[in-house]
Design a protein around this motif. Structure first.
Motif, PDB file in Angstrom:
ATOM      1  N   ALA A 826     -10.078  14.189 -38.522  1.00  0.00           N
ATOM      2  CA  ALA A 826     -10.653  12.758 -38.112  1.00  0.00           C
ATOM      3  C   ALA A 826      -9.878  12.267 -39.911  1.00  0.00           C
ATOM      4  CB  ALA A 826     -11.744  13.063 -37.683  1.00  0.00           C
ATOM      5  N   VAL A 827     -10.323  12.523 -40.420  1.00  0.00           N
ATOM      6  CA  VAL A 827     -10.568  11.245 -42.114  1.00  0.00           C
ATOM      7  C   VAL A 827      -8.714  11.942 -42.416  1.00  0.00           C
ATOM      8  CG1 VAL A 827     -10.958  11.803 -44.603  1.00  0.00           C
ATOM      9  CG2 VAL A 827     -12.920  11.624 -42.982  1.00  0.00           C
ATOM     10  N   LEU A 828      -7.926  12.849 -42.080  1.00  0.00           N
ATOM     11  CA  LEU A 828      -6.657  13.108 -42.596  1.00  0.00           C
ATOM     12  C   LEU A 828      -6.178  12.292 -41.482  1.00  0.00           C
ATOM     13  CD1 LEU A 828      -6.479  16.607 -43.209  1.00  0.00           C
ATOM     14  CD2 LEU A 828      -6.898  15.151 -45.412  1.00  0.00           C
ATOM     15  N   GLN A 829      -6.153  12.016 -40.148  1.00  0.00           N
ATOM     16  CA  GLN A 829      -5.415  11.578 -39.384  1.00  0.00           C
ATOM     17  C   GLN A 829      -5.529   9.905 -39.659  1.00  0.00           C
ATOM     18  OE1 GLN A 829      -4.376  13.982 -36.470  1.00  0.00           O
ATOM     19  NE2 GLN A 829      -3.117  12.276 -35.320  1.00  0.00           N
ATOM     20  N   ASP A 830      -6.913   9.934 -40.117  1.00  0.00           N
ATOM     21  CA  ASP A 830      -7.183   7.533 -40.230  1.00  0.00           C
ATOM     22  C   ASP A 830      -6.566   7.710 -41.179  1.00  0.00           C
ATOM     23  OD1 ASP A 830      -9.647   6.060 -40.651  1.00  0.00           O
ATOM     24  OD2 ASP A 830      -8.199   5.860 -38.750  1.00  0.00           O
ATOM     25  N   ASP A 831      -5.742   8.636 -41.933  1.00  0.00           N
ATOM     26  CA  ASP A 831      -4.832   8.317 -43.656  1.00  0.00           C
ATOM     27  C   ASP A 831      -3.235   7.703 -42.850  1.00  0.00           C
ATOM     28  OD1 ASP A 831      -4.203   9.929 -46.765  1.00  0.00           O
ATOM     29  OD2 ASP A 831      -3.329   8.423 -45.335  1.00  0.00           O
ATOM     30  N   PRO A 832      -2.377   6.627 -43.348  1.00  0.00           N
ATOM     31  CA  PRO A 832      -1.496   5.894 -42.950  1.00  0.00           C
ATOM     32  C   PRO A 832      -0.566   6.680 -43.441  1.00  0.00           C
ATOM     33  CG  PRO A 832      -3.159   4.076 -44.324  1.00  0.00           C
ATOM     34  CD  PRO A 832      -3.119   5.277 -44.482  1.00  0.00           C
ATOM     35  N   LEU A 833      -0.387   7.715 -43.946  1.00  0.00           N
ATOM     36  CA  LEU A 833       0.306   8.922 -44.234  1.00  0.00           C
ATOM     37  C   LEU A 833       0.460   9.339 -43.162  1.00  0.00           C
ATOM     38  CD1 LEU A 833       0.644   8.698 -48.298  1.00  0.00           C
ATOM     39  CD2 LEU A 833       2.223   7.218 -47.108  1.00  0.00           C
ATOM     40  N   VAL A 834      -0.271  10.413 -42.824  1.00  0.00           N
ATOM     41  CA  VAL A 834      -0.710  11.044 -41.704  1.00  0.00           C
ATOM     42  C   VAL A 834      -0.480  10.539 -40.406  1.00  0.00           C
ATOM     43  CG1 VAL A 834      -1.924  12.885 -41.320  1.00  0.00           C
ATOM     44  CG2 VAL A 834      -1.928  12.124 -43.347  1.00  0.00           C
ATOM     45  N   ALA A 835       0.671  11.565 -39.604  1.00  0.00           N
ATOM     46  CA  ALA A 835       0.646  11.576 -38.149  1.00  0.00           C
ATOM     47  C   ALA A 835       0.142  11.876 -37.469  1.00  0.00           C
ATOM     48  CB  ALA A 835       1.887  11.148 -37.539  1.00  0.00           C
ATOM     49  N   SER A 836      -0.385  13.683 -37.736  1.00  0.00           N
ATOM     50  CA  SER A 836      -1.130  14.242 -36.888  1.00  0.00           C
ATOM     51  C   SER A 836      -1.749  15.702 -37.949  1.00  0.00           C
ATOM     52  CB  SER A 836      -0.310  14.736 -36.375  1.00  0.00           C
ATOM     53  OG  SER A 836       0.752  16.175 -36.525  1.00  0.00           O
ATOM     54  N   ALA A 837      -2.827  16.192 -38.109  1.00  0.00           N
ATOM     55  CA  ALA A 837      -3.117  16.986 -38.341  1.00  0.00           C
ATOM     56  C   ALA A 837      -4.325  18.328 -37.858  1.00  0.00           C
ATOM     57  CB  ALA A 837      -4.575  16.122 -39.671  1.00  0.00           C
ATOM     58  N   ALA A 838      -4.520  19.286 -38.536  1.00  0.00           N
ATOM     59  CA  ALA A 838      -5.669  20.081 -37.937  1.00  0.00           C
ATOM     60  C   ALA A 838      -5.861  20.758 -39.543  1.00  0.00           C
ATOM     61  CB  ALA A 838      -4.275  21.386 -37.325  1.00  0.00           C
ATOM     62  N   VAL A 839      -7.093  20.992 -39.630  1.00  0.00           N
ATOM     63  CA  VAL A 839      -7.263  22.526 -40.238  1.00  0.00           C
ATOM     64  C   VAL A 839      -8.456  23.365 -40.005  1.00  0.00           C
ATOM     65  CG1 VAL A 839      -9.554  22.133 -42.480  1.00  0.00           C
ATOM     66  CG2 VAL A 839      -8.833  20.093 -40.994  1.00  0.00           C
ATOM     67  N   VAL A 840      -8.153  24.830 -41.056  1.00  0.00           N
ATOM     68  CA  VAL A 840      -8.639  25.892 -40.894  1.00  0.00           C
ATOM     69  C   VAL A 840      -9.147  25.931 -41.656  1.00  0.00           C
ATOM     70  CG1 VAL A 840      -6.892  26.403 -39.196  1.00  0.00           C
ATOM     71  CG2 VAL A 840      -6.578  26.447 -41.267  1.00  0.00           C
TER      72      VAL A 840
END
Length: 1013
Positions: A826-840
């Motif tokens: 969610a934090v990554l997704q909230d970055d204006p530079l980021v369109a979508s994200a996943a974490v493993v």
């Protein structure tokens, strides 16, 4: 610190080792948070205090304060009693303000005495004595004893310190300034964007409520927190007395509460008292690490301040007020105190952490458990009920907002037949230029139903359907239902083993497929669509006779299982009809709508797309597989067909957003329905920029195959997206939800647990898995209804909406810390530079736990600055939650169902390293590649700009030299890298390459030739 002092400290236990700097700690705590380390007491004299009595009171106070200062070297100032004339009556409103001001005025150790007394004398000659003490000098019992001795009474707890009873400099004191708890109180349902204010809620304890002490109240609070946080050993903070100190000086004790369901309340209480007997400890980084390694399960955010004894009735005085603190010492502080003769349970909390209703709820539950502990100590923790009968009814009502709409139950196929009779010429299905009206759809399905009957399909049989997305797929599915049978959808893209397993487990004797290599096996008739059509009669008057009804199964969809083997979910016709009855009016579904079938028929989202459209008379546009893989082609299809109802997983929808962001025409949809996976609503902000809420409604729906696709619905607005809301809305009419603990007991509002679903959508059972069916499909002990235990984590909000929080097992543990990967995402997704994200969570060495690390994968809006993404994440996340690596992707890899396919994520990029600053070298002309290296012969230059662009992009995407005759997939390409090629071409503004073309013509020379044609 001297060597001898270091040796002495080393000999202490870790918990005690942290208290040796008491003198400095008291000074620091007083300087930083004086209100948190001070408490106060007020008594009223029943008779007028004469001048000589005031003098005697002042002298006794000076003597007692001098003795106290001698025992606590930090406090050196001389103390005296301050008389204060108050210009109002004691019963006037201003009198209360005077009293409260004195009760709230703290002491500061480096400039004040250890204790202060003020004698307030009102205009009506009534006097009140206010005594304020630093907890580093007097604990709660000692403060009452000090006041008693000041008034000439014998102290209940022992003698007040005298100069000859000097305490060493190393005595512990209230180190509350060190309690910088950094924990999110999820169950508190606070308002993170709200005002940064502190609130207080009070609960009066009835006269018959049993008396307690720090131990019993700590146990009660721990049992409640265990249930709230899903732990068996929560840790909380309490102000406790140092057992080595004879004068009841208090400090912070970190107390693990053994709340295992199998233990009893009495056993838990004994363990709490043993922990309290160890005395207070400073909450330092060392102790924090010790907690992570040993105590481990939680970091305290809730603390207790207890003095649960009425002030002794002193001759000539009456108790007025006791303030256990002047500023709440913990993020959430519970206290037991007295005010105006009432015994109170109090909660002080920041509004950003906790909602008022949740604070009231917490107080009720602590009171309830405390009574159970004192009155029934042998009660097992598992049998403690937090919710009383009224609360149980309230929680049940919150999760069941709307009754089921009334409708006449019928089979799916018969309902569609009725629609076909009323509007036979209306377009029902279209695909690749083929359009089928409702009348033709119904008639063709009738013919195929007779053909199925002719090859032996009977009522209740299960028929496998393994077809690509096409108009023929829809006709076949409807035909199976008309034959009185149950369809079992399978995706042709599935591996052979999965197809074979499904065929055997479902007991299929007939499979309709055009898959030439379908693994049928003995006793299974595999028949193609053309052959089945040839077996159909030339004419028929309706479908074959069937005795099956709306309660019989319509389909069996196989979902992944925890054992690694798929499990079949059996869903009756009536469930699907109930779903449409619950949504049709709210969503305004009708004959003017055009829907898409985007998903595989083996994914339950297709049930909503296919039958949702046809049962409401809409036009179903079947999206061929290759079109669904190409965002550009799918976008064109939506525009051409004027699609109005679009159903998507968030991962798939992100690709459509990319096309519109890159200049694509806004699609004409009026309703977007999300499902299949969790939605991060911030991704929708660009959508709302182009599609106002008044023109397009966006609905996030939570559901499960076992509960017939959808359970709840939440309309997502721009405000919801900006807030990052996790709400999936209220239960659909006829459905109900509940959040329960592992024993199935309903949990309070705000508390996370397992989502249970009941009502019209609950499936019949798992096929051939009675034990699993019994485990997951239960009978509700409160209502007698069937329910499904979802395995999903969620919580109810005070307004009855459900928050979906991922899977119960969607947690990882890294170096002792519990981490929710969705929080990082969610934090990554909230970055204006980021369109979508996943974490493993990965291990670079599977055998070495020390190599475990968090790896993030992001699709960037522009550029490739992953270092900036990581730097921003570090601003919002604790160090242990910041991903070690951030790898940029052009698109997230998806499963055939449109969900993130974590197995296809590439190897993470190396962690960024600072590069030395060197002067840039002069440009060097690139030499042509050797033929043996890439197939690109020396001197062979690209023939046009399209070929040159492909060469450059392939080399960039694949990371190896590329020639015009190299096979994309032989060089390590895959579907994800193929999507990168298409996206890179699109962003250059030139011709793009479809996924289908790339798979069919996998060399640059072939692609250039195809384009030239």
């Amino acid at each position: 610190m001297s060597i001898s002092e270091q040796d002495a400290v080393a000999a202490l236990t870790p918990a005690r080792r942290t208290v040796v700097h008491a003198r400095d700690r008291v000074r620091e705590s007083s300087r930083e948070a004086p209100g948190a380390v001070c408490h106060a007491l007020c008594v009223r004299f029943t008779d007028t205090v004469r001048a000589d009595a005031r003098d005697g009171l002042a002298k006794r106070f000076a003597d007692l304060a001098a003795g106290l200062a001698a025992t606590v070297p930090v406090f050196r100032r001389t103390a005296r009693l301050w008389p204060q004339a108050v210009p109002c009556r004691s019963d006037a409103p201003d009198a209360e303000r005077w009293r409260e001001r004195e009760l709230a005025r703290p002491l500061v150790a480096h400039r004040d005495a250890a204790v202060r007394a003020v004698l307030l004398t009102y205009a009506d000659e009534v006097s009140e004595l206010v005594v304020v003490a630093h907890r580093g000098a007097l604990g709660a019992t000692a403060l009452h004893d000090f006041t008693a001795e000041l008034l000439g009474q014998a102290p209940a707890g022992g003698a007040v310190p005298r100069p000859d009873g000097r305490r060493p400099d190393t005595a512990p004191a209230a180190g509350l300034a060190d309690c910088h708890f950094d924990v999110q109180l999820d169950w508190g349902l606070g308002r993170p964007q709200g005002p940064d204010t502190t609130a207080t809620r009070l609960l009066t304890l009835p006269d018959d409520h049993p008396a307690g002490d720090t131990g019993s109240w700590t146990t009660a609070l721990g049992i409640v927190l265990a249930r709230y946080e899903g732990l068996t050993r929560p840790v909380l903070a309490a102000l406790a007395t140092d057992p080595s100190d004879g004068h009841a000086v208090e400090g912070v004790a970190l107390v693990p509460v053994e709340a295992d369901p199998a233990t009893t309340l009495a056993a838990a209480d004994r363990q709490v008292r043993a922990a309290l007997a160890d005395g207070p400890a400073w909450y330092t980084d060392d102790l924090r690490r010790e907690l992570a390694d040993t105590v481990g399960e939680s970091e305290p955010v809730v603390g207790l301040v207890v003095h649960d004894h009425r002030p002794a009735g002193l001759p000539g005085t009456a108790p007025v007020a006791h303030r256990p603190f002047q500023r709440a010492p913990f993020p959430v502080t519970l206290s037991v105190t007295h005010d105006a003769g009432e015994r109170l349970l109090r909660c002080d909390f920041p509004a950003r952490r906790m909602h008022d209703d949740i604070a009231d709820q917490l107080l009720r539950h602590v009171r309830r458990v405390h009574r159970a502990l004192v009155e029934s100590p042998d009660t097992p923790v598992a049998d403690v009920e937090l919710l009383d009968e009224d609360e149980l009814r309230e929680v049940a009502a919150l999760g069941r907002r709307t009754p089921a709409p009334s409708f006449e139950p019928e089979r799916i196929d018969r309902t569609i037949a009725a629609l076909a009779a009323s509007r036979p010429d209306a377009v029902a299905v279209s695909c690749d230029g083929t359009r089928i009206g409702y009348g033709e759809l119904d008639h063709r399905a009738d013919l195929l139903a007779h053909a199925l009957r002719g090859i032996g399909v009977a009522d209740g049989d299960r028929v496998g359907v393994c077809l690509e997305r096409s108009a023929e797929l829809i006709v076949t599915l409807l035909a199976v239902l008309k034959a009185g049978a149950t369809y079992v959808p399978m995706d042709p893209a599935y591996p052979q083993e999965r197809l074979s397993y499904t065929t055997g487990d479902a007991g299929l004797t007939t499979v309709v497929t055009d898959h030439a290599e379908f693994p049928g096996g003995d006793g299974v008739r595999v028949i193609g669509t053309a052959e089945l059509a040839e077996l159909a009669p030339k004419t028929c008057d309706g479908p074959p006779a069937s005795a099956t009804g709306p309660q019989d199964p319509a389909y069996v969809i196989y979902t992944s299982g925890s054992t690694g083997r798929p499990k079949g979910v059996v869903v009756p016709h009536v469930n699907v009809l109930s779903l449409m009855a619950a949504t049709t009016e709210d969503f305004g579904l009708g004959t003017d709508d055009t829907w898409t079938l985007f998903h595989s028929s083996a994914f339950d989202f297709s049930v909503w797309e296919i039958w949702g459209c046809l049962l409401t008379g809409g036009h179903l546009v079947v999206v061929p597989y290759w079109v669904s893989r190409s965002p550009e082609e799918f976008h064109r299809l939506l525009v051409q067909e004027r699609v109005s109802v679009l159903s998507q997983t968030p991962s798939a929808f992100a690709h459509l957003l990319d096309v519109e962001r890159d200049g694509g025409e806004p699609v004409p949809v009026r309703l977007v329905v999300f499902g299949g996976e969790g939605l991060e609503p911030r991704m929708l902000l660009p959508w709302f920029d182009r599609h106002p809420e008044t023109a397009c409604r966006v609905v996030n729906m939570y559901g499960i195959t076992e509960t017939t696709v959808h359970v709840t619905a939440q309309t997502v607005t721009r405000a919801e997206a900006l807030a990052g809301s996790k709400s999936v809305g209220h239960a659909l009419p006829g459905w109900w939800v509940r959040v329960a603990d592992p024993e199935g007991r309903p949990l309070p509002v705000g508390v996370a647990g397992e989502i249970h679903v009941g009502g019209a959508g609950v499936a019949a059972h798992y096929l051939n898995k009675p034990e699993l069916t019994e485990q997951r499909f239960r009978v509700d002990r409160l209502t007698g209804e069937r329910l499904y235990r979802s395995g999903d984590k969620g919580r109810l909000l005070p307004d009855g909406r459900l928050e979906h929080l991922g899977r119960l097992d969607n947690q990882v543990k890294l170096r002792g810390f519990r981490i929710e990967l969705d929080e990082i995402r969610a934090v990554l997704q909230d970055d204006p530079l980021v369109a979508s994200a996943a974490v493993v969570l990965n291990r670079t060495d599977p055998d070495d736990p020390a190599t475990a690390q968090l790896d993030a994968f992001v699709v960037l809006e522009e550029g490739d600055d992953t270092a900036a993404v990581r730097q921003r994440a570090a601003k919002y996340l604790p160090e242990y939650m910041v991903p070690t690596t951030v790898t940029a992707l052009d698109r997230m890899p998806l499963t055939t169902n449109g969900k993130l396919d974590a197995r296809k994520l590439p190897a993470p990029a190396p962690a960024p390293r600072p590069e030395p600053r060197v002067a840039a070298p002069a440009p060097v002309k690139a030499e042509p590649q050797d033929a043996a290296g890439t197939g690109n012969t020396a001197g062979e230059a690209p023939q046009d700009t399209f070929e040159a662009a492909l060469l450059e992009i392939w080399q960039e995407v694949l990371g190896v030299p590329v020639g015009p005759d190299d096979n994309f997939f032989d060089l390590g390409g895959n579907s994800l890298l193929a999507m990168r090629v298409g996206a890179a071409l699109r962003r250059r503004g030139g011709a793009t390459v479809s996924m289908r073309d790339l798979y069919m013509f996998p060399t640059i020379r072939q692609l250039v030739a195809v384009r030239a044609e």
